[in-house]
Motif scaffolding. Structure first.
Motif, PDB file in Angstrom:
ATOM      1  N   MET A   1      32.554  30.323  27.211  1.00 43.08           N
ATOM      2  CA  MET A   1      33.961  30.642  26.965  1.00 43.08           C
ATOM      3  C   MET A   1      34.413  31.707  27.953  1.00 43.08           C
ATOM      4  SD  MET A   1      35.801  31.729  23.394  1.00 43.08           S
ATOM      5  CE  MET A   1      34.745  33.135  23.075  1.00 43.08           C
ATOM      6  N   LYS A   2      35.544  31.480  28.600  1.00 44.74           N
ATOM      7  CA  LYS A   2      36.037  32.411  29.603  1.00 44.74           C
ATOM      8  C   LYS A   2      36.713  33.614  28.944  1.00 44.74           C
ATOM      9  CE  LYS A   2      36.772  28.878  33.150  1.00 44.74           C
ATOM     10  NZ  LYS A   2      35.873  29.426  34.177  1.00 44.74           N
ATOM     11  N   LEU A   3      36.632  34.767  29.631  1.00 44.46           N
ATOM     12  CA  LEU A   3      37.300  35.987  29.201  1.00 44.46           C
ATOM     13  C   LEU A   3      38.181  36.485  30.335  1.00 44.46           C
ATOM     14  CD1 LEU A   3      34.266  37.951  27.661  1.00 44.46           C
ATOM     15  CD2 LEU A   3      35.889  36.489  26.456  1.00 44.46           C
ATOM     16  N   VAL A   4      39.290  37.150  29.982  1.00 44.47           N
ATOM     17  CA  VAL A   4      40.218  37.619  31.014  1.00 44.47           C
ATOM     18  C   VAL A   4      40.556  39.093  30.834  1.00 44.47           C
ATOM     19  CG1 VAL A   4      41.346  35.421  31.503  1.00 44.47           C
ATOM     20  CG2 VAL A   4      42.184  36.818  29.616  1.00 44.47           C
ATOM     21  N   SER A   5      40.889  39.716  31.947  1.00 41.10           N
ATOM     22  CA  SER A   5      41.463  41.055  31.935  1.00 41.10           C
ATOM     23  C   SER A   5      42.960  40.944  31.676  1.00 41.10           C
ATOM     24  CB  SER A   5      41.215  41.742  33.279  1.00 41.10           C
ATOM     25  OG  SER A   5      41.934  41.057  34.306  1.00 41.10           O
ATOM     26  N   VAL A   6      43.595  42.082  31.466  1.00 41.58           N
ATOM     27  CA  VAL A   6      45.051  42.075  31.276  1.00 41.58           C
ATOM     28  C   VAL A   6      45.743  41.523  32.524  1.00 41.58           C
ATOM     29  CG1 VAL A   6      47.086  43.532  30.952  1.00 41.58           C
ATOM     30  CG2 VAL A   6      45.025  43.969  29.619  1.00 41.58           C
ATOM     31  N   ALA A   7      45.289  41.959  33.693  1.00 46.24           N
ATOM     32  CA  ALA A   7      45.915  41.489  34.932  1.00 46.24           C
ATOM     33  C   ALA A   7      45.762  39.983  35.084  1.00 46.24           C
ATOM     34  CB  ALA A   7      45.302  42.214  36.127  1.00 46.24           C
ATOM     35  N   GLU A   8      44.578  39.460  34.747  1.00 41.84           N
ATOM     36  CA  GLU A   8      44.369  38.014  34.848  1.00 41.84           C
ATOM     37  C   GLU A   8      45.231  37.261  33.838  1.00 41.84           C
ATOM     38  OE1 GLU A   8      39.793  37.472  36.361  1.00 41.84           O
ATOM     39  OE2 GLU A   8      40.130  38.216  34.325  1.00 41.84           O
ATOM     40  N   MET A   9      45.392  37.823  32.631  1.00 45.85           N
ATOM     41  CA  MET A   9      46.224  37.156  31.635  1.00 45.85           C
ATOM     42  C   MET A   9      47.677  37.117  32.080  1.00 45.85           C
ATOM     43  SD  MET A   9      45.798  35.521  28.839  1.00 45.85           S
ATOM     44  CE  MET A   9      47.162  34.349  28.751  1.00 45.85           C
ATOM     45  N   ARG A  10      48.142  38.199  32.664  1.00 48.97           N
ATOM     46  CA  ARG A  10      49.509  38.205  33.183  1.00 48.97           C
ATOM     47  C   ARG A  10      49.666  37.132  34.264  1.00 48.97           C
ATOM     48  NH1 ARG A  10      51.227  40.767  28.938  1.00 48.97           N
ATOM     49  NH2 ARG A  10      51.202  43.050  28.992  1.00 48.97           N
ATOM     50  N   ALA A  11      48.646  36.997  35.119  1.00 53.58           N
ATOM     51  CA  ALA A  11      48.710  35.983  36.176  1.00 53.58           C
ATOM     52  C   ALA A  11      48.710  34.576  35.587  1.00 53.58           C
ATOM     53  CB  ALA A  11      47.536  36.166  37.139  1.00 53.58           C
ATOM     54  N   LEU A  12      47.945  34.353  34.514  1.00 52.51           N
ATOM     55  CA  LEU A  12      47.929  33.040  33.872  1.00 52.51           C
ATOM     56  C   LEU A  12      49.280  32.715  33.248  1.00 52.51           C
ATOM     57  CD1 LEU A  12      44.426  33.066  32.113  1.00 52.51           C
ATOM     58  CD2 LEU A  12      45.074  31.865  34.207  1.00 52.51           C
ATOM     59  N   GLU A  13      49.882  33.714  32.624  1.00 49.57           N
ATOM     60  CA  GLU A  13      51.215  33.500  32.050  1.00 49.57           C
ATOM     61  C   GLU A  13      52.225  33.180  33.149  1.00 49.57           C
ATOM     62  OE1 GLU A  13      51.723  37.183  30.039  1.00 49.57           O
ATOM     63  OE2 GLU A  13      50.694  36.521  28.212  1.00 49.57           O
ATOM     64  N   ALA A  14      52.110  33.879  34.290  1.00 53.86           N
ATOM     65  CA  ALA A  14      53.000  33.599  35.415  1.00 53.86           C
ATOM     66  C   ALA A  14      52.784  32.185  35.945  1.00 53.86           C
ATOM     67  CB  ALA A  14      52.778  34.622  36.530  1.00 53.86           C
ATOM     68  N   ALA A  15      51.516  31.743  35.939  1.00 55.98           N
ATOM     69  CA  ALA A  15      51.217  30.380  36.392  1.00 55.98           C
ATOM     70  C   ALA A  15      51.839  29.352  35.451  1.00 55.98           C
ATOM     71  CB  ALA A  15      49.709  30.171  36.478  1.00 55.98           C
ATOM     72  N   ALA A  16      51.830  29.656  34.159  1.00 53.75           N
ATOM     73  CA  ALA A  16      52.453  28.742  33.193  1.00 53.75           C
ATOM     74  C   ALA A  16      53.961  28.648  33.420  1.00 53.75           C
ATOM     75  CB  ALA A  16      52.158  29.208  31.770  1.00 53.75           C
ATOM     76  N   VAL A  17      54.590  29.799  33.691  1.00 51.33           N
ATOM     77  CA  VAL A  17      56.032  29.808  33.959  1.00 51.33           C
ATOM     78  C   VAL A  17      56.333  29.037  35.248  1.00 51.33           C
ATOM     79  CG1 VAL A  17      58.000  31.289  34.511  1.00 51.33           C
ATOM     80  CG2 VAL A  17      56.420  31.937  32.671  1.00 51.33           C
ATOM     81  N   ALA A  18      55.496  29.255  36.274  1.00 50.85           N
ATOM     82  CA  ALA A  18      55.691  28.548  37.537  1.00 50.85           C
ATOM     83  C   ALA A  18      55.535  27.043  37.374  1.00 50.85           C
ATOM     84  CB  ALA A  18      54.701  29.069  38.583  1.00 50.85           C
TER      85      ALA A  18
END
Length: 520
Positions: free
Chosen positions: A1-18
């Motif tokens: 199972m993958k784990l993320v930092s806050v910065a990585e989570m923000r980037a994933l959310e940005a990828a979803a918006v993009a």
């Protein structure tokens, strides 16, 4: 199972918006999931009163949407905003519903909040989530609201608590827990779990965890390199055990170490290597140590070596072993070896032979790590298939810093060491970190005080060496060793509690831990 930092989570959310998902859609998915989990936690919503503590940002928005759904499904819902929200539109959208919405600025003494908490069956903590970047200010409204929540939690009929993404006061990257934080029954986290959730002390604080998919693109999540070790992964990583095998099939491990002060350390590593499935294990140590060691491990073979007057390996041991390394598949170097000048001379001279003649890798543990820390060109001399297994003190010496400095950034410290030395590094401790120089990083799910006992690290080194000898590549061998070692410790914790374990008992529990992993 993958784990993320806050910065990585923000980037994933940005990828979803993009990719076409709006921030509001992400929030709607999150809020709906929290509402569903709260319903399941309570069992029924009829006659239930739910208080949502609403923060000023997106975490509060998730809470508002959760409250909206719970109200629509029949619960009595109260929203309480300790601080004014940056965006009031979500609350404005609730106007057609007869929901109770309370503002902290109208409740300076928090009397209304105290009354609401006293009558609530469930509280949804949607105050800050992963958005908290600094310690809570005890004079701020959010902290004062948590103080009232803590008092309610200690009362006669405490409410259930559901945390949105992360309990307020828990650091999503480090696992630090603010003194004002209140432990939930359930944490509903979004997209991927956060690194801090599986680091101490947060790992024992956040309650049950439910991970919710909210529309993050799979391609974006595939780029996350940090993994939480799981039983499913470990089961798939275990090496095969064919019925027509012989002892050579499962590899030969050489354990190099021992001194008169630390007599039994190499025996623990050797026992663990055998218990983890190695076909043959040999111990190279001072000849005078063999007689007292051999009776406790008749299955091992022995290579007597020259030593110093105090029983530590001498520098010329490197010459004595020069033609021996190639007889083995892997090695453990360091347990109980001592810290004399001869040990450093041996290691410096032996490193090129180890790199050339051990095809599957070597584990450097204990005193070998202390010697490496004093060898200026150690990083250049270490083989790429080495595995270093430092505890925080040894890691501090390897990186030239303090134990406190290591413990405050365990993940990045392990990654830094892997990059510096060009090999796999296992930073031991609660939630052990395994890091490779290519950026792959894994986190152990285990934080077990029972394993804080002399010899536990010697056992781990032997397990990793056994998996190297059986053909598992170094990063996976280190991860598998950490998981099996931790799993055996968890099983013994059920029997013993938190104290009293002997490392030899841990070694002897390893086969059963593997059997349980292999079970359908």
């Amino acid at each position: 199972m993958k784990l993320v930092s806050v910065a990585e989570m923000r980037a994933l959310e940005a990828a979803a918006v993009a990719a076409g998902t709006s921030e509001r859609q992400l929030m709607e998915e999150a809020g709906l999931a929290v509402a569903q989990e709260a319903w399941m936690l309570l069992g029924t919503l009829e006659g239930r009163r739910i208080l949502v503590l609403v923060g000023p940002g997106n975490n509060g928005g998730d809470g508002i949407i959760a409250g909206r759904h719970l109200f629509d499904w029949g619960a009595d819902v109260v929203l309480y905003t300790p601080r004014k929200r940056r965006d009031e539109s979500l609350i404005a959208d609730l106007a057609p519903r007869e929901m109770t919405i309370l503002a902290g600025e109208d409740d300076p003494a928090f009397e209304t909040l105290t009354e609401a908490l006293a009558s609530s069956d469930c509280v949804i903590d949607a105050l800050l989530g992963i958005g908290q970047a600094r310690p809570l200010d005890p004079t701020e409204p959010v902290a004062l609201a948590l103080e009232k929540l803590r008092a309610a939690r200690a009362g006669y009929a405490p409410p259930k608590i559901v945390a949105v993404d992360l309990p307020t006061g828990v650091n999503a990257d480090t696992g630090a827990v603010d003194p004002l934080a209140v432990a939930p029954d359930l944490t509903v986290t979004f997209g991927l779990p956060k690194i801090g959730m599986y680091q101490s002390p947060a790992s024992g604080f956040i309650g049950r965890v439910q991970v919710i998919e909210i529309g993050i693109p799979k391609a974006a999540m595939d780029g996350v390199k940090l993994e939480l070790l799981t039983a499913r992964w470990a089961k798939g990583a275990l090496p095969a055990r064919p019925e027509d095998a012989n002892k050579g099939t499962f590899g030969r491990v050489l354990v190099v170490g021992g001194s008169r002060r630390y007599l039994s350390a190499p025996r623990l590593s050797a026992t663990a290597a055998l218990r983890a499935g190695a076909g043959l294990v040999t111990i190279a140590c001072d000849e005078a140590l063999i007689a007292p060691l051999a009776s406790g491990l008749p299955e091992a073979t022995w290579l007597p070596q020259p030593s110093t007057p105090d029983g530590q390996l001498a520098g010329e041991t490197a010459v004595a072993l020069r033609n021996e390394w190639r007889q083995f598949d892997s090695a453990v170097i360091g347990p109980g070896m001592g810290n004399g000048d001869g040990v450093r001379a041996f290691l410096w001279a032996a490193l090129p032979d180890i790199a050339a003649d051990l095809p599957k890798g070597a584990v450097f543990d204990a005193d070998a790590l202390n010697a490496l820390a004093m060898i200026p060109d150690a990083a250049e001399r270490l083989p790429a298939n080495a595995v270093l297994t430092p505890h925080p003190g040894e890691m501090a010496r390897l990186l030239g810093t303090t134990v406190a400095g290591i413990q405050s950034r365990r993940m990045t410290a392990a990654q830094e060491a892997a990059s510096k030395f060009g090999c796999v590094v296992v930073l031991k401790g609660a939630a052990t970190v395994v890091a490779a120089p290519d950026g792959r990083t894994s986190l152990s799910p285990f934080a077990n005080p029972l394993l804080a006992t002399a010899g536990s690290g010697d056992v781990l080194a032997g397990v990793i060496a056994a998996y190297l000898a059986q053909g598992v590549e170094p990063f996976s061998a280190a991860c598998l060793g950490v998981y099996v070692h931790g799993g055996a410790g968890e099983a013994l914790r059920e029997e013993y509690g938190d104290a009293g374990l002997l490392a030899s008992e841990l070694a002897h529990r390893l086969p059963r831990a593997v059997k349980e992993l292999r079970a359908p």
